[in-house]
Design an enzyme around this catalytic site. Structure first.
Site, short mmCIF file in Angstrom:
data_model
loop_
_atom_site.label_atom_id
_atom_site.label_comp_id
_atom_site.label_asym_id
_atom_site.label_seq_id
_atom_site.Cartn_x
_atom_site.Cartn_y
_atom_site.Cartn_z
N HIS A 45 40.47 25.43 43.70
CA HIS A 45 41.47 26.58 43.05
C HIS A 45 40.62 27.71 43.55
O HIS A 45 39.22 27.81 43.33
CB HIS A 45 41.50 26.21 41.50
N CYS A 60 46.25 27.09 35.96
CA CYS A 60 46.01 27.03 37.63
C CYS A 60 45.87 25.68 37.82
O CYS A 60 46.10 25.46 39.20
CB CYS A 60 44.70 27.82 37.85
N ASN A 80 43.15 35.43 43.33
CA ASN A 80 43.49 34.14 42.52
C ASN A 80 45.10 34.24 42.46
O ASN A 80 45.51 34.95 41.85
CB ASN A 80 42.59 34.39 41.33
#
Ligand code: UT7
Length: 317
Positions: free
Chosen positions: A242, A108, A272
């Site tokens: 994030h 990520c 996400n």
């Protein structure tokens, strides 16, 4: 480097919490309270490469360039249908560029890793215009009967075009080899010579462990970068974090003693989206007219590895 164009593409399928209730022992209340998510956009009949190409074309147009002006493509990606060739090679053909291409996998954190690599390449004078793409389909890594992971993810692609300039104020990348709390293993082809036992399966995540590590590492990265840049927390216009869980974002805001207006989010609408989350949000802010020349923005992400990446940029577009 400085950012001169942005773009994004989402899958068409919108999956609500109520839709997940139909086949999982979960509830809209649990998902909203523990993650902040209401819906996520999930790949169905699209291909990730098509989303990546759409986001890239928009970023190149926004930059006022032609595809042939791009002289390097870096794509952050964890999985897609191909192991090889890289997604960046496919994007090159799709946009009509003629340049060197490479993929990075820093989970990520990958979009910020890729931006940092682009900054180095521009500084060395080896490139003039670089397309940095983050394209992810984490919904293809999870077990859709596992409520502790499948409700969390969405898919998408974000892109930026960067060129030589003074937009990168500072950056910080870290990795600690901590592979047991978040991983996804796939099976390779058998050979006549393999004698070891091999396992594969959907994504495994120790959510609580990742949560704690994420809050601590993001707070540390942000504190260090603010100090390095000689800035106070409130000197920044936005913190683009994030988008893994609203509670992680709130914990970082709390740590910095800032209200949530500094922390734009898309986690409630997109889930996400792995390394695409920061790129998607940056494009949304830009296209909604929320970024002004001279604004200082901090981007920060964490992911499997355990990797973290953060940078402070000045918006120069
Ligand atoms: O980008 C990749 C990085 N990943 C992340 O950043 C994820 C970080 N972690 C998190 O966001 C959170 O830890 C989760 C959202 C994954 C989980 O939230 P939590 O508050 O840490 O819950 P938990 O794992 O401690 O589970 C609490 C309870 C458990 O039940 P028991 O054992 O207390 O009876 C779970 O089985 O919640 C249960 N649970 C659910 N219940 C309803 C787990 N998932 C669900 C669900 N619906 N979807």
């Amino acid at each position: 480097m400085k950012i001169i164009g942005t773009g994004r593409a989402h899958p068409a399928k919108v999956v609500t919490n109520a839709m997940l209730e139909e086949f999982l022992d979960t509830s809209d209340e649990w998902i909203k309270e523990r993650t902040g998510m209401s819906v996520r956009k999930v790949i169905s009949d699209e291909k990730l490469e098509d989303l990546a190409i759409e986001a890239s074309i928009k970023a190149i147009e926004d930059a006022g360039l032609k595809a042939t002006d791009i002289d390097y493509i870096i794509c952050s990606n964890v999985v897609n249908e191909y192991v090889t060739p890289s997604l960046s090679c496919i994007i090159q053909g799709g946009v009509g560029a003629k340049c060197a291409c490479v993929d990075v996998n820093a989970a990520c954190s990958g979009f910020i890793y890729a931006l940092d690599m682009a900054d180095d390449r521009l500084k060395s004078g080896k490139a003039r215009n670089i397309l940095v793409v983050a394209a992810e389909e984490p919904t293809r890594m999870v077990d859709w009967s596992d409520r502790s992971t499948c409700v969390l993810f969405g898919d998408g692609a974000g892109a930026v075009v960067v060129t030589q300039g003074e937009g990168m104020i500072c950056s910080r990348l870290t990795t600690q080899s901590k592979t047991s709390c978040l991983y996804y293993k796939r099976m390779l082809e058998p050979t006549p010579y393999i004698t070891k036992e091999e396992t594969a399966g959907p994504m495994y995540m120790n959510g609580r462990e990742v949560f704690k590590t994420a809050v601590l590492s993001s707070a540390k990265d942000i504190t260090k970068l603010l100090k390095q840049a000689g800035l106070q927390p409130s000197d920044l216009k936005y913190y683009i974090l994030h988008q893994a869980n609203m509670r992680i974002i709130e914990a970082v805001a709390n740590y910095l003693k800032l209200d949530m207006s500094y922390f734009p989010t898309n986690v409630e609408r997109c889930g996400n989206t792995s390394s695409a989350s920061v790129a998607l949000l940056l494009d949304e802010l830009h296209r909604d007219g929320k970024l002004q020349r001279g604004d200082k923005i901090l981007m920060s992400a964490f992911g499997a590895g355990f990797t973290t990446a953060a940078c402070i940029i000045e918006w120069t577009k």
